[in-house]
Design a protein around this motif. Sequence first.
Motif, PDB file in Angstrom:
ATOM      1  N   VAL A 180      26.533 -84.168  10.912  1.00  0.00           N
ATOM      2  CA  VAL A 180      25.323 -84.340  10.114  1.00  0.00           C
ATOM      3  C   VAL A 180      24.535 -85.547  10.591  1.00  0.00           C
ATOM      4  CG1 VAL A 180      24.372 -84.702   7.811  1.00  0.00           C
ATOM      5  CG2 VAL A 180      26.415 -83.283   8.115  1.00  0.00           C
ATOM      6  N   GLY A 181      23.317 -85.299  11.049  1.00  0.00           N
ATOM      7  CA  GLY A 181      22.391 -86.365  11.388  1.00  0.00           C
ATOM      8  C   GLY A 181      21.211 -86.323  10.436  1.00  0.00           C
ATOM      9  N   GLY A 182      20.138 -86.984  10.805  1.00  0.00           N
ATOM     10  CA  GLY A 182      19.007 -87.059   9.897  1.00  0.00           C
ATOM     11  C   GLY A 182      19.361 -87.920   8.698  1.00  0.00           C
ATOM     12  N   TYR A 183      19.008 -87.458   7.499  1.00  0.00           N
ATOM     13  CA  TYR A 183      19.355 -88.211   6.300  1.00  0.00           C
ATOM     14  C   TYR A 183      20.838 -88.024   6.014  1.00  0.00           C
ATOM     15  CZ  TYR A 183      18.719 -90.372   1.744  1.00  0.00           C
ATOM     16  OH  TYR A 183      18.793 -91.226   0.664  1.00  0.00           O
ATOM     17  N   PRO A 184      21.596 -89.092   5.798  1.00  0.00           N
ATOM     18  CA  PRO A 184      23.047 -88.965   5.621  1.00  0.00           C
ATOM     19  C   PRO A 184      23.408 -88.078   4.430  1.00  0.00           C
ATOM     20  CG  PRO A 184      22.428 -91.256   5.991  1.00  0.00           C
ATOM     21  CD  PRO A 184      21.154 -90.495   5.769  1.00  0.00           C
ATOM     22  N   ASP A 185      24.451 -87.302   4.611  1.00  0.00           N
ATOM     23  CA  ASP A 185      24.917 -86.387   3.566  1.00  0.00           C
ATOM     24  C   ASP A 185      26.081 -87.041   2.827  1.00  0.00           C
ATOM     25  OD1 ASP A 185      25.333 -84.166   2.015  1.00  0.00           O
ATOM     26  OD2 ASP A 185      26.538 -83.129   3.519  1.00  0.00           O
ATOM     27  N   ASN A 186      25.752 -87.831   1.809  1.00  0.00           N
ATOM     28  CA  ASN A 186      26.759 -88.567   1.043  1.00  0.00           C
ATOM     29  C   ASN A 186      26.480 -88.470  -0.439  1.00  0.00           C
ATOM     30  OD1 ASN A 186      26.598 -90.834   3.664  1.00  0.00           O
ATOM     31  ND2 ASN A 186      28.555 -89.995   3.054  1.00  0.00           N
ATOM     32  N   SER A 187      27.445 -88.895  -1.231  1.00  0.00           N
ATOM     33  CA  SER A 187      27.231 -89.024  -2.673  1.00  0.00           C
ATOM     34  C   SER A 187      26.309 -90.195  -2.952  1.00  0.00           C
ATOM     35  CB  SER A 187      28.568 -89.240  -3.379  1.00  0.00           C
ATOM     36  OG  SER A 187      29.120 -90.502  -3.003  1.00  0.00           O
ATOM     37  N   VAL A 188      25.832 -90.289  -4.180  1.00  0.00           N
ATOM     38  CA  VAL A 188      24.948 -91.389  -4.568  1.00  0.00           C
ATOM     39  C   VAL A 188      25.641 -92.734  -4.353  1.00  0.00           C
ATOM     40  CG1 VAL A 188      23.785 -92.481  -6.526  1.00  0.00           C
ATOM     41  CG2 VAL A 188      23.626 -90.001  -6.205  1.00  0.00           C
ATOM     42  N   VAL A 189      26.889 -92.846  -4.765  1.00  0.00           N
ATOM     43  CA  VAL A 189      27.608 -94.117  -4.633  1.00  0.00           C
ATOM     44  C   VAL A 189      27.726 -94.519  -3.168  1.00  0.00           C
ATOM     45  CG1 VAL A 189      29.824 -95.267  -4.980  1.00  0.00           C
ATOM     46  CG2 VAL A 189      28.851 -93.852  -6.805  1.00  0.00           C
ATOM     47  N   CYS A 190      28.051 -93.558  -2.316  1.00  0.00           N
ATOM     48  CA  CYS A 190      28.212 -93.871  -0.892  1.00  0.00           C
ATOM     49  C   CYS A 190      26.871 -94.129  -0.215  1.00  0.00           C
ATOM     50  CB  CYS A 190      28.977 -92.759  -0.193  1.00  0.00           C
ATOM     51  SG  CYS A 190      30.717 -92.667  -0.715  1.00  0.00           S
ATOM     52  N   HIS A 191      25.815 -93.454  -0.669  1.00  0.00           N
ATOM     53  CA  HIS A 191      24.471 -93.782  -0.171  1.00  0.00           C
ATOM     54  C   HIS A 191      24.147 -95.253  -0.446  1.00  0.00           C
ATOM     55  CE1 HIS A 191      22.424 -90.332   1.479  1.00  0.00           C
ATOM     56  NE2 HIS A 191      22.829 -89.559   0.479  1.00  0.00           N
ATOM     57  N   ALA A 192      24.389 -95.681  -1.669  1.00  0.00           N
ATOM     58  CA  ALA A 192      24.073 -97.065  -2.038  1.00  0.00           C
ATOM     59  C   ALA A 192      24.925 -98.047  -1.239  1.00  0.00           C
ATOM     60  CB  ALA A 192      24.296 -97.261  -3.540  1.00  0.00           C
ATOM     61  N   TYR A 193      26.173 -97.701  -1.020  1.00  0.00           N
ATOM     62  CA  TYR A 193      27.061 -98.552  -0.219  1.00  0.00           C
ATOM     63  C   TYR A 193      26.497 -98.730   1.190  1.00  0.00           C
ATOM     64  CZ  TYR A 193      31.421 -99.994   2.128  1.00  0.00           C
ATOM     65  OH  TYR A 193      32.377-100.640   2.861  1.00  0.00           O
ATOM     66  N   ARG A 194      26.058 -97.629   1.805  1.00  0.00           N
ATOM     67  CA  ARG A 194      25.478 -97.717   3.138  1.00  0.00           C
ATOM     68  C   ARG A 194      24.208 -98.562   3.131  1.00  0.00           C
ATOM     69  NH1 ARG A 194      25.076 -92.868   4.117  1.00  0.00           N
ATOM     70  NH2 ARG A 194      26.502 -92.495   5.859  1.00  0.00           N
ATOM     71  N   GLU A 195      23.327 -98.302   2.170  1.00  0.00           N
ATOM     72  CA  GLU A 195      22.051 -99.016   2.142  1.00  0.00           C
ATOM     73  C   GLU A 195      22.230-100.503   1.877  1.00  0.00           C
ATOM     74  OE1 GLU A 195      18.715 -97.262   0.144  1.00  0.00           O
ATOM     75  OE2 GLU A 195      19.600 -95.260   0.274  1.00  0.00           O
ATOM     76  N   ALA A 196      23.346-100.857   1.237  1.00  0.00           N
ATOM     77  CA  ALA A 196      23.630-102.267   0.984  1.00  0.00           C
ATOM     78  C   ALA A 196      24.379-102.922   2.143  1.00  0.00           C
ATOM     79  CB  ALA A 196      24.436-102.420  -0.300  1.00  0.00           C
ATOM     80  N   GLY A 197      24.602-102.171   3.222  1.00  0.00           N
ATOM     81  CA  GLY A 197      25.227-102.733   4.402  1.00  0.00           C
ATOM     82  C   GLY A 197      26.650-102.314   4.649  1.00  0.00           C
ATOM     83  N   GLY A 198      27.215-101.456   3.792  1.00  0.00           N
ATOM     84  CA  GLY A 198      28.600-101.034   3.955  1.00  0.00           C
ATOM     85  C   GLY A 198      28.786-100.060   5.108  1.00  0.00           C
ATOM     86  N   ASP A 199      30.009 -99.968   5.604  1.00  0.00           N
ATOM     87  CA  ASP A 199      30.353 -99.095   6.719  1.00  0.00           C
ATOM     88  C   ASP A 199      30.699 -97.711   6.183  1.00  0.00           C
ATOM     89  OD1 ASP A 199      31.069 -98.111   9.184  1.00  0.00           O
ATOM     90  OD2 ASP A 199      33.082 -98.964   9.133  1.00  0.00           O
ATOM     91  N   GLN A 200      29.708 -96.822   6.134  1.00  0.00           N
ATOM     92  CA  GLN A 200      29.868 -95.509   5.515  1.00  0.00           C
ATOM     93  C   GLN A 200      29.523 -94.409   6.506  1.00  0.00           C
ATOM     94  OE1 GLN A 200      30.992 -94.625   2.293  1.00  0.00           O
ATOM     95  NE2 GLN A 200      31.055 -92.657   3.343  1.00  0.00           N
ATOM     96  N   ASP A 201      30.446 -93.498   6.748  1.00  0.00           N
ATOM     97  CA  ASP A 201      30.261 -92.367   7.649  1.00  0.00           C
ATOM     98  C   ASP A 201      29.951 -91.116   6.840  1.00  0.00           C
ATOM     99  OD1 ASP A 201      30.212 -90.924  10.004  1.00  0.00           O
ATOM    100  OD2 ASP A 201      32.251 -91.428  10.617  1.00  0.00           O
TER     101      ASP A 201
END
Length: 388
Positions: A180-201
């Motif tokens: 999955v490329g483009g906009y990441p396919d994650n849950s809301v919690v994991c989206h926020a983790y990524r946007e806050a700088g977390g290492d989320q695949d």
Amino acid sequence: MNTPVAALVSAPAHPEPRGPRSANHNGSHRHLLTRDAFAVPAAVDAIIVPTARPTAYLEHVVALAKHHGCTLVALCSRHASADAATALAERAGVEIVATDIAEAPEDAVPVFRTTAMLRGGRFARRTDTSLKRNLGLLLAAAAGWERVVYVDDDVVIPNPDDLGTAAGLLDTFTGVGLSVGGYPDNSVVCHAYREAGGDQDTFIGSGALAIGRESFTSFFPDIYNEDWFFLLNDTGLAPSAVTGLALQKPYDPYRDTTRARGEELGDCLAEGLFGLLDGGQGLSGATAGYWRWFLDQRRRFIDEVIAMVGDTQPEGPAKQRMVAALKAARGRNRLIEPQLCVDYLAAWRADREVWRAHVEETSRRYGGRPVPKLLADLGLLHRYRPRA
């Protein structure tokens, strides 16, 4: 006609870690997938699209079906219409089976214990996505198709031949997802983790997933992360691979707090189970004691993400909506008891057997018939147009 050639295929390389890793959360389960494998491209029998958006969103999958010379199955509700989908495919000369889900017979899919135990409560899912995916499986099994690909209507496949490569890998793997490329396919919690700088695949999912006939007896439970459950067998993750590329179109995960609440139980269950697999354990490790520990970790993780958002995101409405969504997830999480997780998994295992029997009986009763006759017998003959 060119002869298919075996080739070493792989998904795009993993991005380097973008930030600190949480002690309370595993940001990637990709190591559970086979990334490099030899494949001989294979024919795709059908592309199955659960759709609830306006007809224009189907233009890409119509083009994919035309490229592969396969049937398009459009399972429609809300803003989608079987009539409109059929007209679009007919103009392109694509064979289509299009059904308005509201018209499907109630007994087409069994009443699952996992659905019944959540119905009417805070954890009930209020979408028809799993129903559509299961109807697609049932049709594929009865039609005698060998390889089908699920593609969501908000996903784009830049290289159409990636679907043939994924289908070719089904001789070895239960499920093959596109990376999955483009906009990441994650849950809301994991989206926020990524946007806050977390290492989320991201992981593979039914937004772009090839499955073979042997997998039609697995099912999609009516819960968030239904595709992760589909890829599990009785003991762990069925052999799964990733190849090619799918691009998820952007959406706003923080538009309101409903999404975060609705995802939390499914996200907890799936992340908890895959956490066991990450550690080399099987699903038998999902005891009440394990869930007590995991739920505590999950709550710590959400609190951690709220703090990270507070420290990293600029002040304004976007940050406020992000924090509100995270707090909604945390509130819903506090209602999850360890015994609920244990009971859900027991119901899921029972449902696997119910679905297997249902698919096998449907295939025995209706299999081998011409598609129009098969659809009529299944109560799904709403719109069918053969290839021009």
